[in-house]
Write a protein that holds these residues in place. Sequence first.
Motif, PDB file in Angstrom:
ATOM      1  N   VAL A 249       4.464   3.961  10.306  1.00 42.02           N
ATOM      2  CA  VAL A 249       3.575   3.683   9.181  1.00 42.02           C
ATOM      3  C   VAL A 249       4.217   2.663   8.245  1.00 42.02           C
ATOM      4  O   VAL A 249       3.552   1.738   7.747  1.00 42.02           O
ATOM      5  N   HIS A 250       5.524   2.812   8.000  1.00 46.67           N
ATOM      6  CA  HIS A 250       6.251   1.875   7.140  1.00 46.67           C
ATOM      7  C   HIS A 250       6.261   0.474   7.753  1.00 46.67           C
ATOM      8  O   HIS A 250       6.071  -0.529   7.057  1.00 46.67           O
TER       9      HIS A 250
ATOM     10  N   ILE B 187       1.236   0.979  15.893  1.00 47.94           N
ATOM     11  CA  ILE B 187      -0.027   0.428  16.388  1.00 47.94           C
ATOM     12  C   ILE B 187      -1.212   1.047  15.652  1.00 47.94           C
ATOM     13  O   ILE B 187      -2.118   0.352  15.183  1.00 47.94           O
ATOM     14  N   VAL B 188      -1.202   2.370  15.539  1.00 46.47           N
ATOM     15  CA  VAL B 188      -2.314   3.065  14.875  1.00 46.47           C
ATOM     16  C   VAL B 188      -2.357   2.713  13.393  1.00 46.47           C
ATOM     17  O   VAL B 188      -3.419   2.367  12.849  1.00 46.47           O
TER      18      VAL B 188
ATOM     19  N   MET C 239       0.840  -1.200   0.000  1.00 46.76           N
ATOM     20  CA  MET C 239       0.000   0.000   0.000  1.00 46.76           C
ATOM     21  C   MET C 239       0.872   1.244   0.000  1.00 46.76           C
ATOM     22  O   MET C 239       1.925   1.277   0.629  1.00 46.76           O
ATOM     23  N   LYS C 240       0.424   2.267  -0.670  1.00 46.27           N
ATOM     24  CA  LYS C 240       1.209   3.489  -0.851  1.00 46.27           C
ATOM     25  C   LYS C 240       0.808   4.562   0.163  1.00 46.27           C
ATOM     26  O   LYS C 240      -0.378   4.737   0.458  1.00 46.27           O
TER      27      LYS C 240
ATOM     28  N   VAL D 141      -5.188   0.770  10.921  1.00 46.55           N
ATOM     29  CA  VAL D 141      -5.711   1.356   9.685  1.00 46.55           C
ATOM     30  C   VAL D 141      -5.450   0.423   8.507  1.00 46.55           C
ATOM     31  O   VAL D 141      -6.329   0.176   7.670  1.00 46.55           O
ATOM     32  N   ALA D 142      -4.224  -0.131   8.427  1.00 51.16           N
ATOM     33  CA  ALA D 142      -3.871  -1.033   7.335  1.00 51.16           C
ATOM     34  C   ALA D 142      -4.764  -2.263   7.301  1.00 51.16           C
ATOM     35  O   ALA D 142      -5.199  -2.711   6.235  1.00 51.16           O
ATOM     36  N   GLU D 143      -5.076  -2.784   8.478  1.00 55.40           N
ATOM     37  CA  GLU D 143      -5.936  -3.968   8.557  1.00 55.40           C
ATOM     38  C   GLU D 143      -7.296  -3.699   7.945  1.00 55.40           C
ATOM     39  O   GLU D 143      -7.813  -4.497   7.152  1.00 55.40           O
ATOM     40  N   ARG D 144      -7.884  -2.540   8.296  1.00 60.68           N
ATOM     41  CA  ARG D 144      -9.200  -2.212   7.759  1.00 60.68           C
ATOM     42  C   ARG D 144      -9.150  -1.969   6.254  1.00 60.68           C
ATOM     43  O   ARG D 144     -10.078  -2.342   5.520  1.00 60.68           O
ATOM     44  N   LEU D 145      -8.081  -1.344   5.774  1.00 61.48           N
ATOM     45  CA  LEU D 145      -7.952  -1.109   4.332  1.00 61.48           C
ATOM     46  C   LEU D 145      -7.793  -2.419   3.574  1.00 61.48           C
ATOM     47  O   LEU D 145      -8.355  -2.598   2.484  1.00 61.48           O
TER      48      LEU D 145
END
Length: 406
Positions: free
Chosen positions: A17-18, A376-377, A1-2, A381-385
């Motif tokens: 985030v990375h 963590i945050v 994901m970008k 977010v990545a999981e939901r996306l």
Amino acid sequence: MKCVELFAGAGGLAMGVHLAGFEPQAVVEWDKWACDTIRENGARGYPLVEGWNVAEGDVRHFDWSGLGDGIDLVAGGPPCQPFSMGGKHKAHDDGRDMFPATVDIIRRLRPRAFIVENVKGLTRSSFANYYQYILLQLTFPEIGRLSSEGWYEHFLRLQKEKASGNAFNSGLTYNVVPTLVNAADYGIPQKRERVFIVGFRSDLGIEWSFPKATHSFDALLHEQWVTGEYWERHAIPSNMRPLPPEKLQSRINSLEFLPPETLPWRTVRDALVGLPDPRAKKAKHIANHFFQDGARVYPGHTGSPLDLPAKTLKAGAHGVPGGENMLVHEDGSVRYFTVREAARIQTFPDGYHFHGSWTETMRQLGNAVPVMLARIVASSVAERLLVSQMLELEALLSKNKTKGVA
């Protein structure tokens, strides 16, 4: 994901985030020293930042058109001085307020989600209207401010649009979730309260809430004063252990019969395990771990005790405020945290080196988002996306299969 990183500083939020699985397409920061920190770590092959496209300059002047479509996440912490407890509290009247620029970039890139972090002061009652204005702008980024409007007139128009419900049916909108968070509740060895504003593009239909806290003060009290596991882990003999705080004795007694289900807050002592005293000879071989003289106690600046999470690390306008970046030894003496110790408290890995003088590097750290909190945050977010992408793909396959049968 970008992803795209705004106001990157020394890279704390971007690294988290990375680690959550996003690949940075652009990392933008105006401060030379912070950019040098990221670039120098990348140049020597540090894996988390190697190959990053670091742009030194104002986010308002960056050419976003070269990134193309398909940005999944925009993340950043707009400069906090307009809202900081230690600042001048000018909010929208402060030229450093970068929330309008953040909204503009979200409008241009149309990311599937965004993460915006800022100081607790943003939620102060004196900023109440402007805070709600920020949230509404992030909800409706395409309803821009007219040249004839002041911010308050724009705020009132956004309120009307929200109340009418029309804005949700057309154009770019986001489901926005703001949360005030104490980093200590997520395993960060620091009592750092910050606002996270997370948004998902409305057309994705994603429901999300902030990750549940995993650590607590009660669990720390239980480990220190009920089981004693904390002192045993640090090999502190019984005769060297401090007495439990008298004002917390009843609370400690209750924990004996009802142990917390969370993990204990991590303390300064936990964070600094394995680091020698910076005045010792072997400390010279550890990057950014050198003694800084001049620490002193004065009203309001008393330092961080070893056996609690650190006080919030701060970046002062004239260097570093004394107490927030001082360590208090068992005998009551104080000294400044070294850069490496402060990096541990902000959960930067030991292999990540900071560029610049002590004042410059401590400023970078004081402005940073703890790496592990960011992870963590961003992971949530990545999981939901990813779930959303999977559901989209399943729907497309089902649709194509139905067409094929027909």
